[in-house]
Structures are given as C-alpha cells and as structure tokens.
Design a protein around this motif. Sequence first.
Motif, short mmCIF file in Angstrom:
data_model
loop_
_atom_site.label_atom_id
_atom_site.label_comp_id
_atom_site.label_asym_id
_atom_site.label_seq_id
_atom_site.Cartn_x
_atom_site.Cartn_y
_atom_site.Cartn_z
N ARG A 117 -61.15 6.33 -27.74
CA ARG A 117 -62.50 6.74 -27.41
C ARG A 117 -62.68 6.14 -26.10
O ARG A 117 -63.38 6.71 -25.37
CB ARG A 117 -63.62 6.38 -28.41
CG ARG A 117 -63.76 7.28 -29.74
CD ARG A 117 -64.87 7.07 -30.47
NE ARG A 117 -65.03 7.50 -31.77
CZ ARG A 117 -64.70 6.69 -32.86
NH1 ARG A 117 -64.78 5.27 -32.66
NH2 ARG A 117 -64.55 7.01 -33.97
N MET B 230 -58.99 4.56 -33.18
CA MET B 230 -60.10 5.48 -32.69
C MET B 230 -60.87 4.73 -31.57
O MET B 230 -61.24 5.20 -30.56
CB MET B 230 -61.03 5.53 -33.82
CG MET B 230 -60.54 6.87 -34.84
SD MET B 230 -60.30 8.54 -33.84
CE MET B 230 -59.39 9.30 -35.51
N SER B 231 -61.13 3.31 -31.74
CA SER B 231 -62.20 2.57 -30.97
C SER B 231 -61.25 2.59 -29.34
O SER B 231 -61.94 2.87 -28.49
CB SER B 231 -62.22 1.35 -31.35
OG SER B 231 -61.18 0.67 -31.23
N SER C 118 -57.19 2.91 -38.69
CA SER C 118 -57.92 4.26 -38.08
C SER C 118 -58.88 3.73 -37.28
O SER C 118 -58.84 4.46 -36.20
CB SER C 118 -58.27 5.20 -39.22
OG SER C 118 -59.05 6.12 -38.81
N GLU C 119 -59.91 3.09 -37.50
CA GLU C 119 -61.03 2.72 -36.75
C GLU C 119 -60.56 2.04 -35.30
O GLU C 119 -61.12 2.09 -34.12
CB GLU C 119 -61.96 1.94 -37.44
CG GLU C 119 -63.25 1.72 -36.74
CD GLU C 119 -63.95 2.88 -35.91
OE1 GLU C 119 -63.77 3.91 -36.50
OE2 GLU C 119 -64.11 2.68 -34.74
N ASP D 76 -58.34 2.50 -43.43
CA ASP D 76 -59.62 2.68 -42.65
C ASP D 76 -59.56 1.87 -41.44
O ASP D 76 -60.10 2.11 -40.39
CB ASP D 76 -60.81 2.40 -43.56
CG ASP D 76 -61.10 3.52 -44.55
OD1 ASP D 76 -60.12 4.50 -44.36
OD2 ASP D 76 -61.78 3.42 -45.67
N GLY D 77 -59.50 0.44 -41.62
CA GLY D 77 -59.44 -0.68 -40.43
C GLY D 77 -58.51 -0.15 -39.38
O GLY D 77 -58.89 -0.38 -38.20
#
Length: 308
Positions: free
Chosen positions: A91, A87-88, A83-84, A80-81
């Motif tokens: 984005r 993603m950051s 992936s985030e 999860d970390g």
Amino acid sequence: MTKLQKPKYAYMGGRIVDWDDARIHVASESLIRGISVFEGIKGYWNADETDLGLLALRAHFSRLKRSAQLNEIPFDMEFDGFSEACMSLVRALHAKGSDLWIRPTVYSVQGNWGLDTESDLVITCYQQPKQRPPGIEVGISTWQRPLDNALPARIKSAANYQASRLARIEGRSAGFEDMILLNPMGRVAEATGSCLLMVREDCVFTPPAYEGCLESITVGIVEQLCETLHIPFKRRPVERSELFIADELCLVGTLMEFGHLRRIGHRPMPAEHRLIGRIADEFWAAVRGSRPHPAVELTSVLGGQVGS
Ligand code: PMP
C-alpha cells in the motif's frame, strides 16, 4: 537483468521503515553463513487498473514456512500477520499500472550455529514492467544443482543462489540471458531462478522436485491450466539431450513468468510455441482478471474484484 531499485520504504522489525534504515548487523548469521530464506511474490494490476492482486500469497507463505523449518530458522508468524505485513508495504509503495515484485525474507538476526536463533521478517518491494516477457536465449551451465543431502533445492534460501549467480556470470560472458543447471546425474534441474517446461509430442514435461529444482508455485499453476486446456502435463526427469530435440522450451517462475526459449546453446528453437503460448495466454488472462481461473488466486490489495 535490470539495475536494483531503491524504493522509498522497506518492512523490518514489524513496521515500515525508510529504505536506508533497513540494516542488518555484520555479525548476524544471515551474513556470515548466508542463513536466510525468502519468497518472490508478484502483484498484478487488473485489466482496467482498478485493483492490484497478489498472486498465490498463501502458497508463498507456506513455502516460506517450510524453508524456515528446513533451515532451522524460527518463524512463528501466522498467515494473517504475514499478509498484513506484505499489504502494508504494498500500500505504501504501489503506483497505478506498475506491477510489483515483493520479496519477503526471513533473516537469522541473532544466534550462532543454530543456537539461540532469532529471526526477523524483512520485506522489500520493487516496481515491475507490465508487458509480457520476450523470448530468451539460454545456455547450459557447467555449475550444478547439488543433491538433497548437500543443499536441498526445495529450501528457497540465499545459499541456494550461489551456483545460480556463478551460472549467470558464466552465461553472461557467452551472451546468454539465463542458464540451465543440471543435477549431479547430468539431467536437467532448473534455471538460475525459474523452472523448465519442455514440450515434446504435444505433452508438457517438467522435472520433479527430486531432480534438484524448487517446488515451484508457477509450475503448480501451469499444471492446473493444462488440465483446463486439455494439454497433457507430466512431471518426469528430463535429459540434457532432450533439450536439443524439444518442440518448445520455456522457463517459468514468479519473476520469469513465461520466458520461451529462442535459442538453447548454439541451437535455435522452433519459432512457434503453440502449447506454451496457449498456457501463457490463459495465465495472463487470469492474472489480469479478464478470465479468472481457480488456480490463479489473487489477494486484493485495494478491495476491488481481481481474479476469482
Ligand atoms: N527455481 C528457482 C531457483 C527459483 O528461484 C524460482 C523462483 N522462485 C523458481 C524455480 C520458480 O518458482 P516459483 O514458480 O515458485 O516462483
């Protein structure tokens, strides 16, 4: 090979930073011994450009973990970390209609000879053209992939690209866009940054990882697409001489996608690439979301529906 881009931002030290601030100290083990492991991940826009999907994010994370483990680089981040973090940056840098190539790298930033090693996840992200790649002309390098007890090919480490770089320089001077590297037994390992698919008598063959190639995520996808298309697929050693009598040859990988060979050494390849063409069509329909396939897992960036 296009010139290296200079995006506005990178990810380093747990946050987005300006590109020029993404720096590593000259004394770090990642520089003095080449201790870093990395991934390359593609971001695809869907057909109507309403969403961007990151392909096989979880599989890339797992391989990054395996590479770090094999290279004795501590990397305890959870999916999860990770992936985030990806993603950051995506984005912050995405531009409508431009596919992306995301490169998460785990650098050894502290430590010496494996003692007191500390790592940092650094992510860079580059714009990629949307069109399908054209055919390529490829030679066979005099540089080799080493054996597993020298430099395991399954570790996606910076060090593993030393021979690839030399092979590309060798190939460029002879007019080739990429090069195939053999293993010490003289059989086909892989190309400088992709794996090889060979078609003979209506079957797709690819060398297994023990022949000295990366455990490719794209080859895994191809295997499943072949199953759907009822195309026989087999992992087995591929001999150098088979390349010259193959019906079709293709390089596959995250960045290469499907680069069918137009020429191998001085020998032109048959113009038709019937089976590879069918597999590539299925792949493109899936990554663009027009014909989802369970093997093509896309993680949505903008929250829309991409793929399956
Ligand atoms: N071999 C090498 C040396 C590579 O750099 C790559 C690209 N990651 C591949 C094979 C293909 O691997 P994948 O399909 O996971 O991108």
